[in-house]
Scaffold this motif. Structure first.
Motif, PDB file in Angstrom:
ATOM      1  N   PRO A   1      57.642 -14.854  66.670  1.00 45.68           N
ATOM      2  CA  PRO A   1      58.945 -15.528  66.756  1.00 45.68           C
ATOM      3  C   PRO A   1      59.145 -16.160  68.136  1.00 45.68           C
ATOM      4  N   CYS A   2      59.761 -17.334  68.142  1.00 47.99           N
ATOM      5  CA  CYS A   2      59.964 -18.077  69.383  1.00 47.99           C
ATOM      6  C   CYS A   2      61.446 -18.350  69.592  1.00 47.99           C
ATOM      7  N   THR A   3      61.811 -18.473  70.846  1.00 49.13           N
ATOM      8  CA  THR A   3      63.175 -18.827  71.226  1.00 49.13           C
ATOM      9  C   THR A   3      63.133 -20.108  72.042  1.00 49.13           C
ATOM     10  N   VAL A   4      63.847 -21.119  71.573  1.00 47.22           N
ATOM     11  CA  VAL A   4      63.926 -22.407  72.265  1.00 47.22           C
ATOM     12  C   VAL A   4      65.401 -22.754  72.399  1.00 47.22           C
ATOM     13  N   GLU A   5      65.905 -22.694  73.610  1.00 45.49           N
ATOM     14  CA  GLU A   5      67.312 -22.988  73.843  1.00 45.49           C
ATOM     15  C   GLU A   5      67.539 -24.491  73.930  1.00 45.49           C
TER      16      GLU A   5
ATOM     17  N   ASN B   1      66.929 -28.747  76.892  1.00 46.26           N
ATOM     18  CA  ASN B   1      66.025 -29.868  77.151  1.00 46.26           C
ATOM     19  C   ASN B   1      64.922 -29.516  78.139  1.00 46.26           C
ATOM     20  N   ASN B   2      64.658 -28.221  78.330  1.00 46.02           N
ATOM     21  CA  ASN B   2      63.534 -27.783  79.155  1.00 46.02           C
ATOM     22  C   ASN B   2      62.314 -27.579  78.273  1.00 46.02           C
ATOM     23  N   ARG B   3      61.127 -27.687  78.876  1.00 49.55           N
ATOM     24  CA  ARG B   3      59.891 -27.545  78.121  1.00 49.55           C
ATOM     25  C   ARG B   3      59.561 -26.066  77.925  1.00 49.55           C
ATOM     26  N   HIS B   4      59.254 -25.721  76.686  1.00 48.74           N
ATOM     27  CA  HIS B   4      58.836 -24.371  76.333  1.00 48.74           C
ATOM     28  C   HIS B   4      57.406 -24.469  75.796  1.00 48.74           C
ATOM     29  N   LYS B   5      56.492 -23.754  76.441  1.00 52.46           N
ATOM     30  CA  LYS B   5      55.066 -23.902  76.164  1.00 52.46           C
ATOM     31  C   LYS B   5      54.580 -22.808  75.225  1.00 52.46           C
ATOM     32  N   VAL B   6      53.880 -23.200  74.165  1.00 58.86           N
ATOM     33  CA  VAL B   6      53.287 -22.259  73.215  1.00 58.86           C
ATOM     34  C   VAL B   6      51.827 -22.648  73.006  1.00 58.86           C
ATOM     35  N   THR B   7      50.990 -21.647  72.754  1.00 62.98           N
ATOM     36  CA  THR B   7      49.565 -21.893  72.521  1.00 62.98           C
ATOM     37  C   THR B   7      49.338 -22.209  71.051  1.00 62.98           C
ATOM     38  N   LEU B   8      48.691 -23.336  70.791  1.00 57.79           N
ATOM     39  CA  LEU B   8      48.427 -23.749  69.413  1.00 57.79           C
ATOM     40  C   LEU B   8      47.072 -23.245  68.938  1.00 57.79           C
ATOM     41  N   THR B   9      46.034 -23.499  69.715  1.00 54.73           N
ATOM     42  CA  THR B   9      44.699 -23.058  69.305  1.00 54.73           C
ATOM     43  C   THR B   9      43.781 -23.076  70.519  1.00 54.73           C
TER      44      THR B   9
ATOM     45  N   ASN C   1      28.825 -25.311  76.558  1.00 50.29           N
ATOM     46  CA  ASN C   1      30.075 -25.357  75.805  1.00 50.29           C
ATOM     47  C   ASN C   1      31.238 -25.291  76.774  1.00 50.29           C
ATOM     48  N   VAL C   2      32.386 -25.655  76.282  1.00 52.43           N
ATOM     49  CA  VAL C   2      33.606 -25.693  77.074  1.00 52.43           C
ATOM     50  C   VAL C   2      34.739 -25.164  76.207  1.00 52.43           C
ATOM     51  N   GLN C   3      35.701 -24.504  76.845  1.00 51.47           N
ATOM     52  CA  GLN C   3      36.850 -23.966  76.112  1.00 51.47           C
ATOM     53  C   GLN C   3      38.044 -24.890  76.329  1.00 51.47           C
ATOM     54  N   LEU C   4      38.631 -25.334  75.248  1.00 51.97           N
ATOM     55  CA  LEU C   4      39.811 -26.197  75.299  1.00 51.97           C
ATOM     56  C   LEU C   4      40.993 -25.429  74.741  1.00 51.97           C
ATOM     57  N   ARG C   5      41.977 -25.203  75.577  1.00 52.67           N
ATOM     58  CA  ARG C   5      43.206 -24.551  75.134  1.00 52.67           C
ATOM     59  C   ARG C   5      44.251 -25.623  74.845  1.00 52.67           C
ATOM     60  N   TYR C   6      44.695 -25.602  73.627  1.00 59.13           N
ATOM     61  CA  TYR C   6      45.593 -26.631  73.100  1.00 59.13           C
ATOM     62  C   TYR C   6      47.001 -26.045  73.076  1.00 59.13           C
ATOM     63  N   TYR C   7      47.917 -26.642  73.861  1.00 57.79           N
ATOM     64  CA  TYR C   7      49.288 -26.150  73.946  1.00 57.79           C
ATOM     65  C   TYR C   7      50.246 -27.161  73.325  1.00 57.79           C
ATOM     66  N   GLY C   8      51.398 -26.660  72.946  1.00 57.94           N
ATOM     67  CA  GLY C   8      52.503 -27.503  72.517  1.00 57.94           C
ATOM     68  C   GLY C   8      53.693 -27.261  73.425  1.00 57.94           C
ATOM     69  N   GLN C   9      54.256 -28.325  73.980  1.00 57.72           N
ATOM     70  CA  GLN C   9      55.422 -28.226  74.863  1.00 57.72           C
ATOM     71  C   GLN C   9      56.641 -28.716  74.087  1.00 57.72           C
ATOM     72  N   VAL C  10      57.533 -27.775  73.768  1.00 60.18           N
ATOM     73  CA  VAL C  10      58.688 -28.062  72.921  1.00 60.18           C
ATOM     74  C   VAL C  10      59.930 -28.187  73.789  1.00 60.18           C
TER      75      VAL C  10
ATOM     76  N   GLU D   1      39.312  -9.200  79.253  1.00 59.37           N
ATOM     77  CA  GLU D   1      40.361 -10.211  79.167  1.00 59.37           C
ATOM     78  C   GLU D   1      41.107 -10.085  77.849  1.00 59.37           C
ATOM     79  N   ALA D   2      42.442 -10.067  77.945  1.00 56.83           N
ATOM     80  CA  ALA D   2      43.265  -9.911  76.747  1.00 56.83           C
ATOM     81  C   ALA D   2      43.220 -11.182  75.921  1.00 56.83           C
ATOM     82  N   PRO D   3      43.238 -11.058  74.596  1.00 55.83           N
ATOM     83  CA  PRO D   3      43.247 -12.263  73.762  1.00 55.83           C
ATOM     84  C   PRO D   3      44.563 -13.014  73.896  1.00 55.83           C
ATOM     85  N   VAL D   4      44.515 -14.314  73.634  1.00 58.29           N
ATOM     86  CA  VAL D   4      45.689 -15.177  73.712  1.00 58.29           C
ATOM     87  C   VAL D   4      46.182 -15.466  72.302  1.00 58.29           C
ATOM     88  N   ALA D   5      47.480 -15.218  72.073  1.00 57.24           N
ATOM     89  CA  ALA D   5      48.053 -15.491  70.759  1.00 57.24           C
ATOM     90  C   ALA D   5      48.053 -16.991  70.499  1.00 57.24           C
ATOM     91  N   SER D   6      47.602 -17.390  69.331  1.00 52.24           N
ATOM     92  CA  SER D   6      47.556 -18.804  68.976  1.00 52.24           C
ATOM     93  C   SER D   6      48.200 -19.001  67.613  1.00 52.24           C
TER      94      SER D   6
END
Length: 645
Positions: free
Chosen positions: A415-419, A422-430, A287-296, A393-398
């Motif tokens: 809660p998220c802060t996105v100024e 036009n810079n990329r802000h990375k959040v974990t989706l799943t 198996n393999v772990q895939l971390r899915y991020y969103g760059q806003v 290992e600490a869990p990752v918020a998704s």
């Protein structure tokens, strides 16, 4: 949906009572980001509203508002929402203030012109004085009919020149200081004019009409679409492929022999025996772990602070209906100038791009530290390992995922802060745990390194969007950054995991022999016989499937003939001897899919590149040979050479 109306200039007519707020006073509570826009939700609390009809004006709608029809308003409290409209306000310019500023600007410009004229006069006076002084003090004989000035007279002329020059230069410096002051005053007046005009620029206000049943507080929720926001997917593909197996070997040593130590193992010496413990890597790629991020990223002009952020895969810009299909005609083609088209097959055949399903790039392949090397340092790191073992290992918020059938929404729990920078802000989706299978690939003519390739199956219900930002980790080490295509649930994709020393490759330059024949029809011909041999050894503790790629020369002229002697394609594919069973080109340069992992030896020909592809199934500690033998026939008077394209 908000209606739109044009409003008369401010101050001309307004008799209805109105409560005014700036739109920025309403807190941004939630944002849903799409691939090219964002849906913003604001909340505004209104305290102590009086009973009856109330008109609330929110001034200054976002300049990036995509469409006024996208505005939605909800009211919470003892009231009835009567009307929502967007008022386009065009204020009048303050003519008196603008006239005063114009007069000030004209006065400043007049003073500047006067100073510039005086400065030119001072410069001309200096030049004239310099010319007169040079003429007056020239040596005797320079001017016929004139006597040279006496020393006392010359000294007086020079003293006068110095005095007048210093006075003129001092005045020029004073003029330059005055000009600098006047320029600053000019810029200040121009700035006031710009501010005055900006106040008169058209703006859009949101006007909300409420019928309040009783005096109380009301909360408004305003939702609208803005441009300038987007999100892109990114991935971390993490695999832990290394495990350890232990081999114990007891053998006799001469008396007094020192302790025995071997790379990858440890020996403990005894008077007449030595115990050797050998650690070898076992590959268990289940198996393999895939971390899915969103760059806003966004530059809407509005900062989103501590908002409930949702990323959606919906595509509002595409529209809700298919495009129209117009009638098609077939007609004679008009002659056009010929254009030379550049061939792109060479880069694809050489595997120049390192992407999922492509050939490996040697520069990007670096296998993580092998388990044997880590075991050799085990005694030095034992204390640190014991300390780290106490920490988990600490869990990752998704994000929580919801699907409507047409799109998928990822709601970020925190809660998220996105100024608006036009810079990329990375959040974990799943984080997904997916199934994986591996095989080994090599190109002996180019490198003796053997690359591991993994096939990952999307066993989740999540659609993986295309991304050019996918980091591949193996045993905690970054291997490469590659691309990911669109992967639907149940589909597969492949990536490379670096080189593995557990599969050894022994390849030597090909043997060549030449001969000459004569034929009544073809005349004299040369025949060059080439033999390529490649020995593969599996030193791993498990069976492995190895795919070998070899180039088979392709004639560029009908006078050149290439005949394959080995492999015996007839035995494998039931075709005529020397004829290779061709297959259709595939995305994977290295042959068929991972179904090859389960089958035995096979050989194919890629009809696009004319490369031969061997698939070998090697048991643990087994060896296999790949042999390519072919003959090239060509006319005696026409030498040949090999060239990559």
């Amino acid at each position: 949906m908000a209606a739109i109306m044009e409003v008369e200039p401010v101050g001309t007519s307004s008799t209805d009572p109105s409560i005014e707020h700036e739109l920025k006073d309403a807190t941004v509570s939630a944002v849903t980001v799409f691939n090219d826009r964002a849906e913003v939700t604001r909340e505004l609390g209104l305290d102590d509203l009086e009973e009856g009809l109330q008109k609330i004006t929110l001034k200054g709608l976002s300049k990036r508002l995509m469409n006024p029809d996208s505005i939605r308003v909800k009211a919470f409290g003892p009231c009835t929402l009567l009307d929502v409209l967007v008022a386009r306000i065009t204020p009048d310019v303050d003519e008196d203030a603008m006239k005063t500023l114009n007069n000030e600007l004209q006065d400043i410009q007049e003073r500047m012109r006067a100073l510039e004229d005086e400065n030119k006069l001072q410069e001309a006076a200096l030049e004239a004085l310099q010319a007169y002084t040079n003429y007056a003090v020239q040596p005797i004989g320079a001017h016929s009919g004139f006597e040279a000035p006496k020393p006392a007279e010359a000294n007086g002329i020079i003293a006068t020149f110095l005095e007048r020059s210093m006075e003129a230069q001092a005045r020029q410096r004073a003029i330059n200081r005055q000009l600098s002051t006047e320029r600053e005053a000019q810029q200040a007046v121009l700035k006031k004019q710009r501010e005055l005009r900006s106040q008169a620029r058209p703006r859009s206000d949101l006007v909300i009409s409420l019928d309040v049943a009783k005096a109380s507080s009301v909360r408004l929720e305003i939702t609208y679409l803005v441009a300038g926001a987007s999100w892109t997917p990114a991935y971390d593909l993490r695999m832990n492929l290394q495990d350890l197996s232990m081999e114990v070997c007891l053998f006799q040593t001469p008396p007094g022999a020192p302790h025995y130590k071997k790379k990858g193992g440890y020996g403990f010496g005894f008077p007449s025996f030595c115990l050797l413990l050998t650690l070898s890597p076992l590959l268990l790629p289940t198996n393999v772990q895939l971390r899915y991020y969103g760059q806003v990223q966004q530059d809407t002009g509005e900062d989103w602070k501590d908002v409930a952020l949702t990323l959606s895969t919906a595509r509002p810009a595409v529209g809700g209906q298919p495009p129209n299909l117009n009638p098609m005609l077939v007609e004679f083609e008009v002659a056009r100038p010929l254009r030379v088209r550049k061939a792109k097959m060479a880069a694809r055949s050489r595997g120049a791009v390192n992407s999922f399903g492509g050939a490996p790039s040697a520069a990007s392949m670096a296998m993580p530290m092998m388990a044997m090397e880590r075991a050799a340092m085990h005694d030095e790191m034992e204390e640190d390992d014991d300390a780290d073992a106490c920490l988990e290992e600490a869990p990752v918020a998704s994000a929580s995922t919801s699907s409507t059938g047409l799109s998928t929404n990822f709601k970020i729990e925190q809660p998220c802060t996105v100024e608006s920078d036009n810079n990329r802000h990375k959040v974990t989706l799943t984080i997904l745990n997916l199934g994986v299978r591996t095989r080994y690939l090599c190109v002996p003519a180019k490198s003796t390194d053997v690359y591991m390739q993994a096939q990952v199956t999307n066993t989740s219900d999540t659609m993986l969007l295309p991304s050019s930002d996918c980091n591949v980790f193996c045993d905690g080490s970054l291997i490469t950054t590659t691309r990911l295509k669109l992967v639907m649930p149940g589909e597969t994709f492949t990536t490379y995991l670096g080189t593995d020393a557990g599969i050894k490759l022994d390849y030597r330059p090909p043997n060549e022999s030449r001969s000459q024949q004569s034929s009544f029809f073809q005349g004299k011909t040369n025949t060059a016989q080439y033999v390529h041999r490649c020995l593969i050894t599996n030193t791993l503790g498990k069976a492995a499937t190895v795919v070998v790629l070899q180039a088979l020369p392709k004639p560029s002229d009908s006078a050149i003939r290439v005949k394959v002697t080995e492999p015996d394609m007839a035995a494998l594919h039931g075709t005529d001897k020397g004829q290779v069973a061709k297959r259709a080109p595939a995305d994977d340069e290295f042959g068929g899919g991972f179904e090859d992992v389960a089958r035995g030896d096979d050989v194919e020909l890629n009809s696009l590149t004319n490369n031969l592809i061997w698939t070998r199934r090697l048991e643990p500690k087994a060896q296999g040979e790949v042999r390519l033998e072919y003959a090239v026939e060509y006319p005696v008077d026409r030498p040949i050479h090999f060239r990559e394209v």
